[in-house]
Design a protein around this motif. Structure first.
Motif, PDB file in Angstrom:
ATOM      1  N   PRO A   1      28.633 -39.706  13.428  1.00 43.14           N
ATOM      2  CA  PRO A   1      28.751 -40.301  14.768  1.00 43.14           C
ATOM      3  C   PRO A   1      27.418 -40.563  15.458  1.00 43.14           C
ATOM      4  O   PRO A   1      27.377 -41.327  16.415  1.00 43.14           O
ATOM      5  N   THR A   2      26.353 -39.925  15.012  1.00 40.35           N
ATOM      6  CA  THR A   2      25.075 -40.127  15.691  1.00 40.35           C
ATOM      7  C   THR A   2      24.096 -40.903  14.825  1.00 40.35           C
ATOM      8  O   THR A   2      22.930 -41.018  15.175  1.00 40.35           O
ATOM      9  N   ASP A   3      24.556 -41.406  13.688  1.00 47.32           N
ATOM     10  CA  ASP A   3      23.668 -42.083  12.743  1.00 47.32           C
ATOM     11  C   ASP A   3      22.518 -41.191  12.298  1.00 47.32           C
ATOM     12  O   ASP A   3      21.416 -41.660  12.051  1.00 47.32           O
TER      13      ASP A   3
ATOM     14  N   VAL B   1      18.593 -36.086  15.270  1.00 53.92           N
ATOM     15  CA  VAL B   1      19.773 -36.564  15.994  1.00 53.92           C
ATOM     16  C   VAL B   1      21.064 -35.949  15.461  1.00 53.92           C
ATOM     17  O   VAL B   1      22.148 -36.313  15.893  1.00 53.92           O
TER      18      VAL B   1
END
Lengths: 333, 457
Positions: free
Chosen positions: A220-222, A28
């Motif tokens: 921001p996307t973990d 991710v």
């Protein structure tokens, strides 16, 4: 992973403290480098003076260093990896709704154009097979259980904290530089200007105040997740299972979830979910603390040879003395 | 938002690039950033001090009492309610339950998958400069001379033994200067003695250096005071310390992640001892010749033999080690280390042939020349081994191969690495806990005081 009776280690102890760590999920990661910036800002680290465009890569940072504690590695492949190609093929053959591998991928060929122009599946397969592969990995200190730097440090500047992380005390470090070759992951480095070594502290100061590390906070996307190590391993295992379900057979964990005899450096506090063989990300397939691996055999061989050499010298001199009593000796070799 | 601030969807190009003053530009190199930072922040030095302690106050490592609260610690990490992925709104991010052994087998499969591509850099090159190999050479010479002193004493040549002890002390004297000079923060050299850590070869080397120089100086002092018995005993002790001082440098290099060093872990120590003995014998021989030891004296003859035997065993050990290395041996053959190795080997061969010729035809001068050549060869060997590590660190394929337990990257045969015990067990100074902490803290404060004094000057 628990320290057990670890009171001989140079460490901070606190009862009830858990092992904390990072789980970095590269599937991710979008390569935004927010973690790098957040790390630099929070820890007040100077720029490394990287020159854009090195190696025709978008990765301007280049490498972890004494003043770069997070580094988003851009792995740019001109050829698709066999894994990606297989996955694309399998996805097409299965004929399911999802024709694209879910691995972040980009390349010269526009997939949407390819799909719209032709009759679908065949063109997409061709496009994927020609596609370049591009993966990101936010690299960081692994906070090893068997930490080479911690073993090598001659001053006790590197310590184990109550969170089982490895932290360097800047007021003790005298810049001997031995931790640099002792790290099997190429993390710790010595700052040429400052003279001391520097590496990720897993934001020890933030942890003491109940905050999560700056990089995890900013992601921001973990992709970077912070938490108790055990919980992270469980989440990561479930994520691997989920990715396998979705057809990404190459997903695996680097540094966690192994059998005891296959662990990397005794298990990594900061571990990763990867989709390609580790060498692609500049990570060794197996690593351990070089000090623990080598110090005993090397010392035995070395000291044995030292004693042998002094014994040899004694024997040479005694023999020469005896010989000279029998007949006059010329300068010898 | 007013209309004039609305985005028109089109970038206006003025045609000319905006004029920038040098202050607007980011620096193109890292040069000077430290001094700039210091100038901007009005501090004496940059301090990368995020982890421990308060600004302006140094931190201490103390083993906290079990159960004691860490200042400001909270019972849970309130901020670590980290993820939108699987908390309140479940995105099925980690929804699947792994079957038993699924993760283990996935890890195993991918970590043993075929190596498709290798993207370095894997590890950092060492930061050590020329001081370190030069120190290896001097330290080796000192320990070799200590061996010679012991041997002279046993063989009954007390005069030569006294000279050898002086050579040992003299060869050692540049060592601390070189080692301190190589530190990133030389004014904190005292911290090397802050802990006693048998696991760290550098720490043990620092302690051994102290012990060796102490007993070596005491032995020379006993010689000067006319106490031959004491000098002999101290000389024997010095040579015992010397057997570690001359060899630990090999351990120091072996305990690293660089293939060319780590893979020759059982070779490096013995090879370094051999070089040390040869350089010590050569230096003592030259000193004895200068002091007027007659030609044909058994000590001179024994020293010559010792030099040659040691240098030959160094050559043999290097050759054996190179065979063990596999692909990593490239670091020994190419570039600067390759040149240095070839130089060292030719110097040994040259010295050896001089000895052979001198034995037949020529006089003692040629023997002295051979000793000088062995000394130079020893120096070249030290520089070669250290620079080979730098070359090896940048050889991504060799590092990857070592990670796979292979001699070469695409080798089929593997020797998986055995699992080690966790790195928890490490001893410190053999003192009670409170005394040990007080000692460590005193050393740290002394180091900081020295640093303050030197920096403010």
């Amino acid at each position: 992973m628990s320290t057990g009776s670890a009171h001989t280690e140079i460490a901070i102890h606190r009862s009830g403290a858990q092992r904390m760590g990072f789980f970095t999920d590269t599937t991710v990661c979008i390569g935004c480098k927010a973690c790098e910036v957040a790390c630099k800002q929070w820890n007040d680290l100077p720029a490394d003076g990287s020159v854009p465009g090195k190696g025709a890569s978008y990765d301007y940072t280049g490498d972890l260093s004494a003043s770069t504690w997070r580094h988003v590695r851009f792995v740019e492949l001109l050829e698709p990896s066999p894994q990606l190609r297989e996955e694309a093929q399998r996805a097409l053959e299965s004929g399911g709704g999802n024709k694209f591998p879910a691995i972040p991928a980009s390349g010269a060929i526009d997939l949407v154009d390819a799909a719209q122009a032709g009759d679908g599946a065949a063109d997409v397969a061709e496009a994927v097979s020609k596609m370049g592969d591009w993966v990101f990995m936010s690299d960081v200190c692994k906070h090893c259980t068997n930490a080479g730097c911690l073993d090598a440090c001659p001053t006790g500047a590197l310590i184990r904290t109550e969170h089982q992380t490895v932290v360097l005390q800047p007021d003790v470090c005298n810049g001997c530089g031995y931790c640099v070759p002792a790290c099997p992951f190429g993390v710790v480095d010595r700052d040429p200007q400052d003279g001391r070594a520097g590496k990720c502290t897993l934001c020890y100061d933030r942890l003491e105040d109940g905050l999560e590390p700056a990089c995890a906070k900013s992601c921001p996307t973990d992709s970077i997740q912070f938490g108790p190590h055990e919980e992270l391993v469980e989440i990561a295992s479930r994520r691997v299972a989920r990715l396998h379900e979705r057809g990404i057979e190459g997903a695996y964990l680097y540094g966690a979830g192994d059998e005891p005899d296959e662990q990397l450096a005794g298990g990594l506090g900061a571990f990763f979910l990867l989709t390609e063989p580790p060498e692609l990300y500049g990570l060794p397939a197996q690593a351990d603390s070089p000090v623990q691996e080598n110090v005993v055999p090397a010392t035995l061989a070395a000291v044995g040879a030292g004693l042998l050499a002094s014994a040899g010298a004694v024997i040479a001199f005694v023999a020469a003395g005896r010989l000279s009593r029998r007949r006059p000796v010329r300068e010898s070799w | 938002m007013t209309d004039e601030h609305r985005w028109e969807g089109r970038l206006e190009h003025s045609g000319e690039p905006a004029e920038l003053t040098p202050e607007d530009e980011p620096p193109t190199t890292s040069q000077g950033r430290e001094t700039d930072w210091v100038a901007d922040h009005d501090t004496k030095s940059r301090d990368i001090r995020p982890a421990l302690g308060k600004p302006g106050e140094p931190a201490a490592w103390t083993a906290a009492k079990p159960g004691a609260a860490v200042p400001l610690a909270r019972p849970s990490f309130g901020d670590a309610q980290w993820s939108f992925l699987y908390k309140a709104r479940d995105t099925a991010y980690a929804a699947a339950e792994p079957s038993p052994g699924q993760v283990v087998s996935a890890n195993r499969r991918m970590r043993r998958a075929q190596v498709t591509d290798v993207h370095g850099p894997f590890i950092h090159a060492p930061v050590w400069s020329w001081e370190v190999p030069l120190y290896f050479w001097f330290g080796g010479m000192a320990s070799g001379s200590a061996f010679v002193a012991l041997a002279c004493d046993v063989a009954g040549d007390c005069r030569s033994a006294a000279i050898a002890r002086r050579v040992a002390l003299g060869a050692l004297s540049p060592a601390p200067v070189l080692l301190i000079g190589d530190l990133g923060r030389p004014d904190r050299f005292l911290n090397m003695m802050r802990v006693f850590k048998p696991r760290s070869p550098m720490n043990m080397g620092a302690w051994c250096l102290v012990a060796f120089s102490g007993s070596s100086a005491a032995a020379v002092g006993a010689d000067l005071l006319g106490r031959p018995r004491a000098a002999q005993a101290l000389g024997a002790l010095t040579s015992l310390f010397g057997s570690y001082l001359g060899s630990y440098t090999g351990v120091l290099l072996a305990c690293t992640a660089f293939p060319v060093w780590a893979r020759s872990r059982t070779i490096l120590g013995p090879a370094f001892v051999a070089t040390a003995t040869a350089s010590g014998a050569a230096a003592t021989r030259l000193a004895l010749v200068a002091s007027g030891l007659p030609d044909g004296h058994p000590t001179r003859s024994a020293l010559g033999g010792l030099e040659t035997a040691s240098m030959l065993s160094e050559l043999v050990l290097s050759a054996v080690g190179e065979r063990q290395l596999g692909d990593a041996a490239e670091a020994l053959r190419r570039g600067r280390p390759g040149t240095l190795f070839r130089t060292a080997k030719s110097l040994v061969v040259l010295g050896l042939s001089l000895r052979v010729v001198a034995r037949r035809r020529m006089g003692p001068r040629e023997h002295d020349l051979a000793s000088i050549m062995y000394l130079a060869a020893g120096l070249a060997f030290r520089f070669a081994w250290v620079s080979a590590g730098k070359a090896s660190a940048t050889d991504a394929a060799a590092v990857a191969a070592m990670g796979r337990g292979r001699r070469a990257l695409h080798d089929v045969r593997e020797r998986p690495r055995p699992q080690r015990a966790p790195s928890m067990d490490r001893s410190q100074l053999p003192l009670p806990g409170a005394a040990r902490r007080a000692y460590g803290e005193a050393i740290r404060r002394a180091s900081l005081a020295i640093e303050r004094r030197l920096r403010h000057r």
